[in-house]
Motif scaffolding. Structure first.
Motif, mmCIF file in Angstrom:
data_model
loop_
_atom_site.group_PDB
_atom_site.id
_atom_site.type_symbol
_atom_site.label_atom_id
_atom_site.label_comp_id
_atom_site.label_asym_id
_atom_site.label_seq_id
_atom_site.Cartn_x
_atom_site.Cartn_y
_atom_site.Cartn_z
ATOM 1 N N GLY A 246 13.815 -2.612 41.501
ATOM 2 C CA GLY A 246 14.245 -3.901 41.060
ATOM 3 C C GLY A 246 14.757 -4.943 41.988
ATOM 4 O O GLY A 246 14.866 -4.415 43.140
ATOM 5 N N ARG A 247 14.789 -6.286 41.854
ATOM 6 C CA ARG A 247 14.909 -7.237 42.486
ATOM 7 C C ARG A 247 16.486 -6.956 43.059
ATOM 8 O O ARG A 247 17.292 -6.643 42.307
ATOM 9 N N THR A 248 16.656 -7.500 44.357
ATOM 10 C CA THR A 248 17.947 -7.439 44.962
ATOM 11 C C THR A 248 18.202 -9.079 45.503
ATOM 12 O O THR A 248 17.100 -9.733 45.481
ATOM 13 N N PRO A 249 19.500 -9.329 46.093
ATOM 14 C CA PRO A 249 19.562 -10.707 46.606
ATOM 15 C C PRO A 249 18.452 -10.992 47.750
ATOM 16 O O PRO A 249 18.501 -12.094 48.058
ATOM 17 N N PHE A 250 18.148 -9.903 48.221
ATOM 18 C CA PHE A 250 17.027 -10.302 49.320
ATOM 19 C C PHE A 250 15.556 -10.255 48.923
ATOM 20 O O PHE A 250 14.631 -10.273 49.671
ATOM 21 N N ALA A 251 15.406 -10.351 47.577
ATOM 22 C CA ALA A 251 14.018 -10.317 47.007
ATOM 23 C C ALA A 251 13.239 -11.452 47.295
ATOM 24 O O ALA A 251 11.786 -11.434 47.195
ATOM 25 N N ARG A 252 13.800 -12.309 47.477
ATOM 26 C CA ARG A 252 12.974 -13.704 47.773
ATOM 27 C C ARG A 252 11.896 -13.923 46.647
ATOM 28 O O ARG A 252 12.443 -13.770 45.604
ATOM 29 N N ASN A 253 10.560 -14.072 46.854
ATOM 30 C CA ASN A 253 9.867 -14.273 45.635
ATOM 31 C C ASN A 253 9.215 -12.864 45.269
ATOM 32 O O ASN A 253 8.514 -12.902 44.169
ATOM 33 N N GLY A 254 9.596 -11.997 45.536
ATOM 34 C CA GLY A 254 9.272 -10.611 45.205
ATOM 35 C C GLY A 254 9.493 -10.264 43.661
ATOM 36 O O GLY A 254 10.701 -10.619 43.324
ATOM 37 N N ASP A 255 8.970 -9.375 43.042
ATOM 38 C CA ASP A 255 9.143 -8.886 41.934
ATOM 39 C C ASP A 255 10.344 -7.456 41.909
ATOM 40 O O ASP A 255 10.697 -7.115 40.882
#
Ligand code: AMP
Ligand code: MG
Length: 492
Positions: free
Chosen positions: A114-123
């Protein structure tokens, strides 16, 4: 053996400010696709307790094991030469660390949770195919004796992941000596947080080089140790024909393990310029470039460490340069030792043996001989049977002159033919993760939910030096047309 992970989370405990506490996303329909039973045992875990529904929930991220403290680690990185100040665990989480049966501290981490605060545009997600690729290549590397992170489990999420196509989703549980990267140091250095860089260096040294913990200049000791490990590691890659594919500084581990099996591949017909990654347009990470790129990455680590090495910038730079300048010589020492093993010769004249190895590789290149089989059939020649080797060459007489030189060199060495052949077969595998076999296994698993080809391939990859008849299909190169089109994608 127990059902519980005996967590002892030094990173979370000692390095506050280097991560963000975060939770994995719950998933719809967890199902366990792969469990690494031998690795579970290494970690002191009872594999039976990790199978079935408990394992599915646990490894999909729906039920955290007791004692886990999931965190997203901060890191930066040079990607294809350009600096990204903030990467970090965009879709990964460190659950914690366990001390294994040999007393080694190992990270337990999710990828695709899952997304984290470092995910930028990633899912924040990962697909079944690429996560099973991590299993196959990591287990192959491990069986080859090459330091590597390893997969403990892969769980399907029952949720779709949208890439070029819609794919089934999965979470990988990865075991690593640590997830400290060159990019972890770069992250804090780029922000001018030099005290944190110093603290991280102390942590890394205590964890990976406890014998050096008392060194008067810990950051320099760390740089030296990392350079030594990378020189040894890249030699192992080179001698196995392995191309990592994306040697960005965020994918270079301080531990000296191979990490991140994205656009990686083993080469078939020998070509120093071989590169498989679809996004590596200029061949930055081609086979032959891996040693200089490792040195380039070490220079980025050195830069990040400079203020921790010495308050006087000139002195710090001079000390770091000494380590960096020594890298090629160190690398070549390892390389020659590895090549001598593969050539079946002991210590001798360095320059002559280097020329002998270079002559062999030049021959493989000119005749487009399969790298793995070329070395393997040289062992047969040592045992007295040259026919299988010559059959790999377009012109059967092509290797004659070189074979004469090699035989002369072997004669200086005490061993008889069978003993030499046996030793050579222990240094040059028969089974590697052939690209077409990997693709076939991943396609069956991902498209049809059929894990049988994956399991058969995995069994073969676990006995790379064996040449039993049932392994024959895994030793054959792909048809050249397949290799010519083969690309691995970063869209993992
Ligand atoms: P990699 O190319 O896999 O080494 O990843 C480079 C960076 O991109 C890391 O910061 C990853 O966490 C991040 N990343 C890659 N894929 C995803 C994704 N699907 N979602 C979020 N972050 C991602
Ligand atoms: Mg990465």
């Amino acid at each position: 053996m127990t059902a519980a992970f005996a967590f002892d989370n030094s990173y979370a405990r000692e390095l506050e400010g280097f991560y963000v506490p975060w939770k994995p996303a719950a998933v719809a329909a967890p199902r366990l696709l792969f469990l690494n039973r031998a690795l579970a045992e290494e970690l002191g875990l009872d594999p039976d307790s990790l199978a079935g529904a408990r394992g599915a929930d646990l490894f999909a991220g729906n039920a955290l094991p007791e004692g886990a403290q999931p965190i997203a680690q901060a890191y930066a990185g040079h990607q294809f030469g350009g600096f990204s100040p903030q990467l970090g665990d965009g879709r990964a989480l460190l659950l914690g660390e366990v001390i294994d049966r040999r007393g080694l501290r190992r990270d337990v981490a999710f990828k695709g949770s899952g997304r984290t605060p470092f995910a930028r545009n990633g899912d924040g997600k990962a697909a079944v195919g690429p996560m099973l690729r991590e299993v196959l290549v990591g287990e192959a590397m491990h069986a080859l004796g090459i330091p590597t992170t390893r997969a403990l489990a892969v769980a399907a999420t029952g949720e779709p992941v949208h890439r070029e196509r819609t794919l089934p989703g999965a979470v990988l549980t990865r075991i690593a000596a640590s997830h400290l990267r060159v990019g972890t140091f770069e992250y804090f250095a780029a922000r001018g947080e030099h005290e944190r860089v110093r603290k991280l260096a102390g942590y890394a040294l205590a964890r990976h080089d406890p014998g050096l913990a008392g060194d008067p200049v810990p950051a320099l000791a760390l740089l030296r140790a990392v350079a030594a490990r990378q020189a040894a590691l890249v030699v192992r890659w080179m001698n196995a024909g392995f191309i990592h594919g994306v040697m960005n500084t965020d994918n270079m581990a301080i531990s000296g393990e191979t990490i991140d099996y994205g656009p990686c591949a083993f080469m078939e017909a020998f070509d120093p310029a071989a590169v498989f990654s679809s996004i590596d347009h200029h061949g930055r990470y081609a086979w032959a470039n891996q040693p200089p790129i490792a040195q380039w990455n070490l220079a980025r680590l050195a830069e990040a460490l400079l203020p921790a090495i010495d308050p006087d910038p000139d002195r710090a730079a001079a000390l770091a340069m000494e380590v960096l300048d020594d890298f090629p010589a160190r690398y070549h020492r390892h390389l020659l030792a590895g090549r001598r093993e593969k050539l079946g010769i002991g210590a001798g004249d360095d320059a002559a043996d280097e020329a002998l190895a270079a002559g062999w590789l030049d021959l493989l290149h000119r005749q487009r001989v399969d790298f793995t089989l070329g070395w393997r059939r040289l062992a047969d020649a040592a045992a007295g049977d040259e026919a299988p080797l010559r059959a790999l060459f377009a012109e059967r007489e092509a290797p004659s002159a070189w074979l004469d030189r090699w035989r002369e060199r072997c004669a200086e060495d005490g061993r008889d033919g069978p003993a030499r052949a046996q030793a050579m077969r222990g240094a040059s595998p028969f089974v590697i993760p052939r690209n077409h076999r990997v693709e076939e296994a991943l396609a069956a698993a991902s498209d049809a939910g059929d894990l049988a080809p994956f399991e058969r391939l995995l069994d073969a990859l676990r006995r790379p030096f064996d040449e039993a008849p049932e392994l024959a299909p895994y030793g054959e190169p792909a048809p050249p047309a397949v290799t010519a089109c083969y690309q691995t994608f970063c869209g993992t």
